[in-house]
Design a protein around this motif. Sequence first.
Motif, PDB file in Angstrom:
ATOM      1  N   ALA A 152       0.736  -1.292   0.013  1.00 27.92           N
ATOM      2  CA  ALA A 152       0.013  -0.065   0.086  1.00 27.92           C
ATOM      3  C   ALA A 152       0.849   1.275  -0.001  1.00 27.92           C
ATOM      4  N   ASP A 153       1.851   1.263   0.709  1.00 26.94           N
ATOM      5  CA  ASP A 153       2.717   2.338   0.838  1.00 26.94           C
ATOM      6  C   ASP A 153       3.559   2.840  -0.617  1.00 26.94           C
ATOM      7  N   VAL A 154       3.983   1.713  -1.269  1.00 26.60           N
ATOM      8  CA  VAL A 154       4.406   1.783  -2.577  1.00 26.60           C
ATOM      9  C   VAL A 154       3.387   2.614  -3.532  1.00 26.60           C
ATOM     10  N   ALA A 155       2.166   2.097  -3.415  1.00 24.45           N
ATOM     11  CA  ALA A 155       1.112   2.505  -4.316  1.00 24.45           C
ATOM     12  C   ALA A 155       0.730   4.142  -4.116  1.00 24.45           C
ATOM     13  N   PHE A 156       0.757   4.319  -2.629  1.00 28.78           N
ATOM     14  CA  PHE A 156       0.359   5.787  -2.192  1.00 28.78           C
ATOM     15  C   PHE A 156       1.530   6.788  -2.431  1.00 28.78           C
ATOM     16  N   VAL A 157       2.887   6.201  -2.337  1.00 33.60           N
ATOM     17  CA  VAL A 157       4.033   7.378  -2.656  1.00 33.60           C
ATOM     18  C   VAL A 157       4.047   7.554  -4.013  1.00 33.60           C
ATOM     19  N   SER A 158       3.898   6.392  -4.949  1.00 34.42           N
ATOM     20  CA  SER A 158       3.804   6.436  -6.367  1.00 34.42           C
ATOM     21  C   SER A 158       2.888   7.506  -6.809  1.00 34.42           C
ATOM     22  N   TRP A 159       1.751   7.423  -6.151  1.00 36.12           N
ATOM     23  CA  TRP A 159       0.698   8.373  -6.474  1.00 36.12           C
ATOM     24  C   TRP A 159       0.946   9.988  -5.965  1.00 36.12           C
ATOM     25  N   GLY A 175      12.855   4.784  -9.724  1.00 31.83           N
ATOM     26  CA  GLY A 175      12.722   4.241  -7.998  1.00 31.83           C
ATOM     27  C   GLY A 175      12.084   5.030  -7.053  1.00 31.83           C
ATOM     28  N   GLU A 176      11.326   6.050  -7.639  1.00 28.78           N
ATOM     29  CA  GLU A 176      10.874   6.802  -6.728  1.00 28.78           C
ATOM     30  C   GLU A 176       9.558   6.369  -5.919  1.00 28.78           C
ATOM     31  N   GLY A 177       8.939   5.295  -6.407  1.00 31.32           N
ATOM     32  CA  GLY A 177       7.858   4.501  -5.816  1.00 31.32           C
ATOM     33  C   GLY A 177       8.069   4.219  -4.394  1.00 31.32           C
ATOM     34  N   ASP A 178       8.293   3.268  -4.012  1.00 27.07           N
ATOM     35  CA  ASP A 178       8.435   3.090  -2.497  1.00 27.07           C
ATOM     36  C   ASP A 178       9.744   3.455  -2.035  1.00 27.07           C
ATOM     37  N   VAL A 179       9.546   4.126  -0.926  1.00 30.74           N
ATOM     38  CA  VAL A 179      10.903   4.790  -0.383  1.00 30.74           C
ATOM     39  C   VAL A 179      11.062   4.403   0.943  1.00 30.74           C
ATOM     40  N   ARG A 180      10.451   3.474   1.524  1.00 32.68           N
ATOM     41  CA  ARG A 180      10.496   2.780   2.779  1.00 32.68           C
ATOM     42  C   ARG A 180      11.046   1.531   2.681  1.00 32.68           C
ATOM     43  N   ARG A 181      10.367   0.349   2.242  1.00 34.70           N
ATOM     44  CA  ARG A 181      10.594  -0.776   2.537  1.00 34.70           C
ATOM     45  C   ARG A 181      10.664  -1.541   1.380  1.00 34.70           C
TER      46      ARG A 181
END
Length: 181
Positions: A152-159, A175-181
């Motif tokens: 969900a984080d990857v999807a949110f941050v990408s959006w 690589g700017e999608g998920d910046v956490r894990r």
Amino acid sequence: FAGDVVAQRIAEKPAVQAAVEVPTAPSLRLDITRSLHHAWFGGLVEGTLGHIWYQQLDLWATRWFTRGSSRFIMAKVAMDGLIFGPLHTGGYMGAMSMIEGATVEEAVETVREKFRDAYLVELLGWSVVQAVNFRFVPVAYHLLVVNCVTVADVAFVSWWLKYREPEGKEAGKGGEGDVRR
């Protein structure tokens, strides 16, 4: 891999604007190479580092606080966000940029441009997730919880990054999608 696939689906959908027709069926094409890069990085780098980090984080917190106490949880959340968070965010952005073909100079520029905003958003969201994770989930499963929430984080941050890009810049790529894990 799954998080990047979701991110690609979200990033390809246009922002809803007045007088703009929104397509009813998105393209089914995926950038599989990009998704495999994310899977490789997540599996080999983040899986290994995350496992070690959560084990050590728990050991450090138990030196100063009673396991399960509010202070114990807050200490773990603070150390995770203030130590691991910035190292992970910057490292992930730089590494993913280079994996996808950027030079070292371009990767450094990507981190310079996007780190602050991405880290602050991630810090806010992940602090809540980690407080619940550290309170209710055994240490052995902390990384599993993080991996699940990451989709969900990857999807949110990408959006979020896509619709924050200045005109003329292409977002949702690299690589700017998920910046956490």
